[in-house]
Each structure stands twice: as C-alpha cells, then as structure tokens.
Design a protein around this motif. Structure first.
Motif, mmCIF file in Angstrom:
data_model
loop_
_atom_site.group_PDB
_atom_site.id
_atom_site.type_symbol
_atom_site.label_atom_id
_atom_site.label_comp_id
_atom_site.label_asym_id
_atom_site.label_seq_id
_atom_site.Cartn_x
_atom_site.Cartn_y
_atom_site.Cartn_z
ATOM 1 N N ASN A 431 0.942 -1.190 -0.178
ATOM 2 C CA ASN A 431 0.167 0.122 0.006
ATOM 3 C C ASN A 431 0.856 1.229 -0.066
ATOM 4 O O ASN A 431 1.913 1.311 0.769
ATOM 5 C CB ASN A 431 -0.806 0.082 1.313
ATOM 6 C CG ASN A 431 -1.895 -1.170 1.267
ATOM 7 O OD1 ASN A 431 -2.472 -1.439 0.188
ATOM 8 N ND2 ASN A 431 -2.130 -1.606 2.463
ATOM 9 N N ASN A 432 0.536 2.281 -0.747
ATOM 10 C CA ASN A 432 1.387 3.469 -0.987
ATOM 11 C C ASN A 432 0.348 4.585 -0.799
ATOM 12 O O ASN A 432 -0.509 4.981 -1.833
ATOM 13 C CB ASN A 432 2.262 3.540 -1.976
ATOM 14 C CG ASN A 432 2.869 4.849 -2.124
ATOM 15 O OD1 ASN A 432 2.927 5.532 -0.932
ATOM 16 N ND2 ASN A 432 3.276 5.353 -3.292
ATOM 17 N N PHE A 469 4.198 4.251 2.976
ATOM 18 C CA PHE A 469 3.853 3.042 2.186
ATOM 19 C C PHE A 469 4.177 1.776 2.984
ATOM 20 O O PHE A 469 5.141 1.961 4.040
ATOM 21 C CB PHE A 469 5.338 3.066 0.857
ATOM 22 C CG PHE A 469 6.544 3.518 1.364
ATOM 23 C CD1 PHE A 469 7.727 2.748 2.029
ATOM 24 C CD2 PHE A 469 6.701 4.877 1.374
ATOM 25 C CE1 PHE A 469 8.732 3.044 1.957
ATOM 26 C CE2 PHE A 469 8.130 5.320 1.608
ATOM 27 C CZ PHE A 469 9.074 4.251 2.136
ATOM 28 N N GLN A 470 3.639 0.664 2.840
ATOM 29 C CA GLN A 470 3.744 -0.563 3.793
ATOM 30 C C GLN A 470 3.706 -1.593 2.818
ATOM 31 O O GLN A 470 3.041 -1.696 1.630
ATOM 32 C CB GLN A 470 2.493 -0.495 4.524
ATOM 33 C CG GLN A 470 2.658 0.520 5.556
ATOM 34 C CD GLN A 470 1.130 0.739 6.382
ATOM 35 O OE1 GLN A 470 0.186 0.339 5.793
ATOM 36 N NE2 GLN A 470 1.250 0.691 7.622
ATOM 37 N N LYS A 486 11.036 -3.530 7.013
ATOM 38 C CA LYS A 486 12.169 -3.434 6.460
ATOM 39 C C LYS A 486 11.696 -2.487 4.932
ATOM 40 O O LYS A 486 12.595 -1.539 4.189
ATOM 41 C CB LYS A 486 13.160 -4.304 6.163
ATOM 42 C CG LYS A 486 13.788 -4.975 7.324
ATOM 43 C CD LYS A 486 14.522 -6.178 7.014
ATOM 44 C CE LYS A 486 15.242 -7.015 8.082
ATOM 45 N NZ LYS A 486 16.063 -7.966 7.689
ATOM 46 N N GLN A 487 10.573 -2.805 4.486
ATOM 47 C CA GLN A 487 10.163 -2.436 3.237
ATOM 48 C C GLN A 487 8.956 -1.283 3.461
ATOM 49 O O GLN A 487 7.927 -1.184 2.604
ATOM 50 C CB GLN A 487 9.796 -3.245 2.220
ATOM 51 C CG GLN A 487 10.638 -4.353 2.017
ATOM 52 C CD GLN A 487 10.369 -5.082 0.850
ATOM 53 O OE1 GLN A 487 10.160 -4.756 -0.246
ATOM 54 N NE2 GLN A 487 10.262 -6.565 1.099
ATOM 55 N N SER A 488 8.740 -0.468 4.802
ATOM 56 C CA SER A 488 7.781 0.345 5.266
ATOM 57 C C SER A 488 8.379 1.491 5.927
ATOM 58 O O SER A 488 9.298 1.527 6.393
ATOM 59 C CB SER A 488 6.871 -0.501 6.236
ATOM 60 O OG SER A 488 6.316 -1.692 5.683
ATOM 61 N N ASN A 489 7.856 2.531 5.582
ATOM 62 C CA ASN A 489 8.411 3.763 6.103
ATOM 63 C C ASN A 489 7.245 4.971 5.767
ATOM 64 O O ASN A 489 6.322 5.045 4.975
ATOM 65 C CB ASN A 489 9.673 4.252 5.532
ATOM 66 C CG ASN A 489 10.488 5.048 6.541
ATOM 67 O OD1 ASN A 489 9.744 5.793 7.234
ATOM 68 N ND2 ASN A 489 11.755 4.826 6.217
ATOM 69 N N SER A 530 10.012 6.800 10.409
ATOM 70 C CA SER A 530 10.035 5.723 10.953
ATOM 71 C C SER A 530 11.802 5.558 11.375
ATOM 72 O O SER A 530 11.899 5.060 12.381
ATOM 73 C CB SER A 530 9.736 4.535 10.005
ATOM 74 O OG SER A 530 8.445 4.585 9.662
ATOM 75 N N THR A 531 12.389 6.043 10.756
ATOM 76 C CA THR A 531 13.989 6.119 11.027
ATOM 77 C C THR A 531 14.431 7.339 11.507
ATOM 78 O O THR A 531 15.514 7.461 11.855
ATOM 79 C CB THR A 531 14.554 5.687 9.719
ATOM 80 O OG1 THR A 531 14.574 6.695 8.712
ATOM 81 C CG2 THR A 531 14.424 4.402 9.153
#
Length: 817
Positions: A431-432, A469-470, A486-489, A530-531
């Motif tokens: 999802n974005n 995005f998730q 790792k692929q979400s932020n 997220s980071t």
C-alpha cells in the motif's frame, strides 16, 4: 508498408486529384495593388478577404510591393474586404465572371479602430515573434466551424496524429495554457477538451519555442498558449460531445459558457473509460558472458480497466472597465486497475560445494495493481488595469492544489516447481498512500512604453508531499499478512520556491528583441519518520532568457533564441516507496535527487507567403541530468530501477513544418523532426554511453466535399527513442477519417479508423548493463475504430473575460514511470 496499403493510398490520391481538377473548373482570378492614399507608397502586409453572403471564404496578405492575388474563385457576387491597423477598412462589391485586375486600390490612414468585419482581415494569419509563432485563428475562415484541436493541425510546429494527440516538434513534452495559465482539465486529458472547444472563441494560438523568464520550467519543447476572445455579448453557448472507441469504451463531455452583463461563467465536465484485455506482456532478462548464468523469462496477458472524470467552472466579474475578479475550481478523479497473469521460467547458477550447478524453477504469478487519483485545484485572480493604455496591468493570483494518489499491489504465486528454499516465493501486498498539497501566490506587472515593454513579477510556491508506504508478507503460521518493517516507512517532502523575474521587449521597424532573467531560491526538506532521518537541500539559480526576430521581405523572418531553464524532480521520483508490482523488478524513488540546469539554443526561419514553411535548428545540453538507472542484483534476482543525477545530455536537431492549400478544398500538411542525441553517465563507477538518431515524420491531408462532407488521411513514423542504457523500437501510425454536418454548424457526426491493417503491435524497450541485458515487450491494440457526435448550441460567440496573468507551475519533471 503492405501492397494493399500502397494500392489504397494511390487510389485515394487519384480520387483527390480528380476532385481537385473538378473544383478548379470555371474559376477566375482577382488581383490588385494596395497603396497609401497620401504617400502613394505600396501597402505592405495588408490582409484582403473575399466574402460571399455572410462568410469569408478566402484571405491573402499583400506583399512588400502591395500586390495581392486571389485565385480559384467561382462565378458570383462577392465583397472584397481590405484592412490593416491604422487604416480605414474598405469593402468593394465585385461581380466575378472573368479574371479581374483592380489596379491600384488606395487606402486612407486613420487612427480609429477597425470595425468588426475588418478585424477579421486586419493582419496575417501567421506571425513570427522573437520567442514564438502566433497563429491568428480569427483571420482563418475555418475557425467558424472547426474545433481548437482541428485548428492545431494548421499551426506551425504542431502536429495532431490520427489518435488526436497533439505534438510539438514531434514530442509530448510541452505545456498547454489558456490565457497564460494552466488548466486542470488540459493537464488531465487535453485532447478530449480541445476536441470539444470551438475555435470561434479563440483569438490566437501561440507556440512559444523559447519560454521567457516568467515560466519556471526547463526541459520543455515549448509552450502552447491558447488566447481566448475578450469581446463578447450577452447570451450563452455550449458544446456536447459523445463518443465511442473500440477497443476502449464510451465517453462524453459538456462545455457551457454564460455571459450576462458584467458576470460570466464557464462550466465544463467530462468522463470516459478505457477497457482492454488480452494484452500480451513479456519480460526477458539474461546475464552477460563472464558473469554467473542467470535468466528470466515471463509471459502473460494483462487486463486494464481505466476510468476518469473531470469537472469545473470559472466565474468572472468585471467590477468596472479596469478591475476584474476571476475564480476557478477544477475537481477530477479516476482509477487504473491492471490485472496480470504470467508464467515465469527462471534459471540461476549457484555454487554447490565447489561445483557450479544451474537451478531452473517455474511458477505462475497473479498480480493486481490499482492506481487512483483524485484532487481539486482552486484559483483566484485579481487584475487591475490603468487608464493610460489597456496593456498596462497589475495582477495578483493565488492557487491551492490538493491531490491524492493511492496505490495498491496484490501479488500471489502458485504452481511453483523447484523453487530455492532459501529464497521462497511469498505472497505479498503493498500500500502506498501518497498525497500532496501546493500553494502559490504570484504578483505580475506589465507596462508597455513607447518601444519597450517591461514585465516583472514575484512568486512563492509552497509544496508538501507525504507517502505512507507499507509491505505485508503472507505468514503461513498465522494464515494472514504481516507488516514487513524493512520495506515500510513514512516519508514527507517539503519544497518551497521563491522567485523574481524581469523581462524587457524592444520593438523596432524590422527587429524585435526580448531579454530577461529569473532569480530563484529553492529549499527542500525530506523526512523519514520511521527512521527519524532527514534529507535537506537548498540552492539558488539565476536563469537568463534572450531572443530576437528579424522581419525580411516576402513574409519571411528569422529568429534566434537562448534560454536556460531549471527542472526539479517530481514527487514520484523523490518518493522512496519500493514498488514491487512486477516480480523480479523493483522501482525505488530517490529523495536525494537534485535540480537540473539546461541550456537551449534555437535558430528559426519562417516563410508565410502562401501556406507556411518553418525550419528550425535546435541545440541543447545539460549536466547532472536525471536518468533512470537499471541494475541487475543477482543476489536478490531482481532488476532495480532508480532515478539518479548522473547524466550528461546533448541534443542537436532540426524541425520542418510545411502547410500548403493545394486548392480551396484540399489542404496538405507535412512535418518532420530529426535529432541526434548524446548521453553518458557513471553507473557504479563505470562510464555508460549511448547516442543515436531520433525523430518523426508525419503528414495530414484533408478534402472538403460538397454538402458538408470532409475526409482526412494522416500518418506518422517515429524513430526509436534513445536512452542511456538502451532504446525502444520504431513506431508508425495510419488513420482515415471523415465527418458530416447533419445540421450545419450545429450537429456533426465523425468517424475514423486507425491502423486498419494490423490488430496488435509490439512496443519494445531494450536495456543493458555491465552484467545483463533485458527486453520488455508489450503487444498493444493497434487497430481502433472511433465515432463521435458533436452538438453545438447557444448564441454567444466568444468566452468570458479572463485575467491576462495567472499562475503557471510547470517547473517539475514529469514522471516517466
């Protein structure tokens, strides 16, 4: 080309030639010489119009000796109308039954404006200015019956293919404005709106080849600016268009203009669908010799369901003759659903205890990707005039734009055979949720002095974008989808731009100079929530623009221009969302992208004596350009696609446009573009280079039959596109069309067929890197049938009064994804 096509083309040409010969039977010539009644000097560039009943059927421009000639005139009673700025218009009744020589026709100077009928014939149809070509639609008799889209087929440097796509110098990299400002409707689907826009309400169409300093964007082939009529009476008019395309689907749009006293309104809306299935899609990727063996082959069929709708309205209120307020709202929305079923065959070489082995695995993949878009832009303008001259203006504009573009990917695997257990196939969803907002405030001032016109302005653009995005992976243990952190932020981006510009235009007898500069400051901040990391970039640019034009004899002119433009990355390319909607391939945006500066030179020769000829030479170069970089990551068995500032681009090209009326009923238009491109850039420490020839050639011919029938034939050829790591295949197009007025100037039926001899055509993109080659093949529908019904109603000729200056944000790079 097939033998059947050649035979058909020759047959049609012979029919047109026969009809042309018949059309010229029993026709006569009318000629004369225009002189100034006081000085007795020749009247250069007067426009002469021949009128029958209430319609102007022919126009011609006198040469530098004052001479003019009208040919192929049928027997009958006519009125000859002669006019030019600064002279009294003259109407001469003429009975045509033989060749006529009027001798010297004296024109009396005066300071008053020409009356309405003389304005139609007051100047040449085509005019070359230092930075643009201007086509005067009001001086063209066909503007009374054609749409703006049809008129664009006549404008130098513009072409309209059989699918009604407008191109400038053979490319779609341009901007369309109405009265100098962008329109949400034109941005979303310009051809549908232009097809329904009557040319009677348009004063002129400008093709700006060297955009002046008030335009931010760089990298455009040019700007198409449609100037609408200003003087209108009370009343209303409208246009309703319904259409159907196979394959594709139905569509409709409505345009309504109302004018009452000082108040005016323009309301419009439209909708359409595009549904196709069984489109074959194939990907082929192989490792190069000297690298571990790896190959990927997939093939399947795609189904697409595309829906779009737009609407809007513009209100105009004239407080008095010097003060004007306008407001506009443009909502739009739609979606694109793509369902793809593919078979995969993958082979990879691996080390099995010191022994090289090759594992071949196969599986099926079902994927569904849905793109949505919805948003609204709001604009308000206040314009203040001054009593000293009508061109003296001060304008304030404010624009707010709100946009949402969510995307979902759903990928599943089945029937897997011999898949690596260390890298299993896992069903996943993505999802974005992407959205953006933009606010713009702008102040413009223009003041024409005796010979110099001064323009100046200030502008602020405040942009903000956000992407949440998730990625969710299917978990067998829970029989559900689990978030992959790792692929979400969550990524947000703010881009604030502040600019000022100043432009000067000097006009002399045969020379016109235009020069200006724009100073811009850009402040960009990107944040990964997220980071808790940040990307920040600030830069300033001084962007010059200069052009000049020299008018020559016999309706000829030469122009030379230079402009330096800035191009900023778009929000999609900045967004680091890892789009994995195509297994084996991953597109990832780059928040570190920087703006690009480009230098553009253009030399143009024009001749508009009879018909038109326009030839131009272009050269541009840019460093640090944004390129889409393809890298094969064998450890992950994917092709990773990322935009990077690594390129150095150069282009040398020429463009030619020729339009000629063979007879009063038969018109021919030819155009072509030939470019040589040099590209280079560093990819992982290695220099990549590519170069080659690109361009296009097209033709369009139309014939008007008796009893309101019209037929057209058009075709074009496009050479392969050249990219840093590869190229596409060539392209051609052929179309036949016709129209019939069921009710003259009111109800028109049109039909056309495109590419009748071939149902599908493959579009290929070839890409290579140091360790791989890959090819993507998509077999689209090529043959299409189109029909439409167009109804014009109302009694208002023209449009509502609009602000001379408004907001135009076209500085960002359009997404190529």
């Amino acid at each position: 080309m097939s033998r059947s096509f050649l035979t058909l083309s020759i047959s049609i040409f012979c029919v047109f030639t026969s009809l042309s010969s018949q059309a010229q039977e029993k026709s006569f010539q009318l000629k004369g010489v225009i002189i100034d009644s006081l000085t007795q000097k020749p009247g250069e560039y007067f426009t002469i119009a021949l009128k029958k009943d209430s319609s102007v059927i022919k126009t011609v421009v006198s040469d530098e000796q004052g001479k003019f000639a009208l040919s192929a005139i049928k027997e009958g009673q006519y009125h000859l109308i002669i006019g030019s700025i600064g002279y009294q218009s003259k109407q001469i009744p003429i009975q045509i039954n033989k060749d006529n020589d009027l001798g010297k026709v004296a024109m009396k100077p005066q300071g008053n404006d020409l009356n309405e009928v003389a304005i139609v014939a007051s100047k040449p149809i085509i005019k070359q200015e230092p930075d643009r070509i201007v086509y005067d639609t009001q001086a063209d008799p066909e503007s009374k019956v054609l749409s703006v889209l049809d008129m664009m087929r006549k404008v130098p440097l513009l072409s309209v293919d059989a699918d009604d796509n407008v191109k400038l110098k053979g490319t779609g990299n341009y901007r369309i404005l109405i009265n100098g400002k962008p329109s949400g409707v034109l941005t979303r689907d310009p051809k549908e709106f232009l097809r329904s826009m009557p040319a009677t309400g348009v004063q002129k169409i400008e093709v700006i080849t060297t955009p002046p300093s008030k335009y931010e964007s760089e990298g455009l082939s040019g700007i198409i600016n449609i100037i609408t009529s200003k003087k209108v009476g009370n009343g209303y008019n409208g246009n309703l268009n319904t259409r159907y395309q196979n394959p594709g689907g139905p569509g409709a749009n409505l345009n309504l203009t109302i004018k009452q006293g000082d108040f005016g309104a323009n309301l419009y809306g439209g909708t359409g669908v595009w549904r196709v299935k069984d489109v074959k899609v194939t990907d082929i990727r192989n490792s190069k010799p000297g690298y571990p063996l790896s190959s990927l082959y997939n093939s399947g069929h795609q189904k697409t369901d595309n829906f779009w709708a737009w609407g809007g309205g513009e209100l105009s209120y004239e407080i008095d003759s010097l003060n004007l307020i306008t407001a506009e709202i443009n909502p739009y929305g739609g979606y694109n659903q793509q369902d793809l079923n593919q078979f995969y065959d993958v082979s990879n070489q691996f080390d099995n205890n010191g022994v090289n082995e090759i594992r071949r695995s196969t599986y099926n993949m079902n994927s569904g990707t849905r793109y949505e878009w919805r948003g609204t832009d709001y604009t308000v303008n206040y314009q203040k005039g001054f009593k000293d001259k009508k061109e003296h203006l001060l304008t304030f504009s404010y624009k707010f734009f709100d946009n949402k573009e969510p995307q979902t990917n759903n990928v599943g695997f089945l029937n897997s055979v011999n898949v690596d257990v260390d890298n299993p196939l896992i069903n996943y969803r993505q999802n974005n949720i992407s959205k953006s907002k933009e606010q713009t405030a702008q102040l413009d001032y223009i003041n024409p002095f005796n010979k110099i016109t001064v323009e100046a302005g200030v502008k602020a653009i405040l942009r903000s974008g956000e992407s949440n995005f998730q990625t969710f992976l299917f978990d067998d243990a829970t029989n559900g989808y689990v978030l992959d952190t790792k692929q979400s932020n969550v990524y947000s981006n703010d881009q604030n731009i502040y600019g000022i510009y100043n432009t000067y235009t000097l006009k002399m007898k045969d020379w016109t100079f235009k020069a200006g500069a724009r100073l811009e400051g850009t402040y960009v901040t990107g944040i990964f929530e997220s980071t808790n990391s940040k990307v920040k970039t600030d830069y300033f640019n001084l962007i010059p623009s200069i052009s000049f034009n020299r008018t020559l004899k016999n309706s000829q002119s030469v122009s030379l221009g230079f402009t330096q433009r800035i191009q900023r990355p778009g929000i999609w390319d900045l967004n680091p969302f890892p789009d994995s909607s195509r297994p084996g391939f991953k597109y990832v945006g780059n928040p570190d992208l920087q703006a690009v500066l480009s230098n553009n030179f253009e030399l143009t020769y024009s001749n508009f004596k009879k018909g038109s000829l326009n030839v131009s030479l272009t050269y541009n170069f840019a460093n640090n350009t944004q390129q889409r970089v393809f890298e094969f990551v064998q450890a992950e068995n994917i092709t990773r696609v990322t935009p990077l500032n690594i390129g150095r681009d150069k282009l040398l090209g020429t463009n030619i446009n020729f339009n000629y009326p063979i007879t009063p009923k038969w018109n021919l238009s030819l155009s072509g573009n030939l470019n040589y491109i040099w590209l280079e850039g560093m990819i992982n420490g290695e220099l990549a280079k590519n170069s080659g020839v690109t361009g296009y050639a097209n033709f369009n011919t139309s014939y008007k039959f008796e009893k309101t029938w019209k037929a057209t034939i058009s075709g074009n050829y496009g050479a392969p596109d050249v990219m840093l790591q590869g190229q596409s295949n060539n392209y051609y197009y052929l179309g036949f069309g016709g129209s019939k007025d069921i009710i003259k100037d009111k109800l028109t039926f049109s039909a056309s067929v495109a590419n009748p001899f071939q149902k599908f055509r493959a579009y290929k993109n070839y890409t290579e890197g140091p360790n791989f080659t890959q090819e993507r093949i998509r077999e689209n529908y090529f043959r299409r049938i189109f029909c439409s019904l167009n109804w014009k109603f109302g009694k208002l000729e023209g449009s509502i009064k609009k602000s001379e200056r408004s907001i135009n944000n076209d500085d960002t790079k359009k997404s190529s994804n």
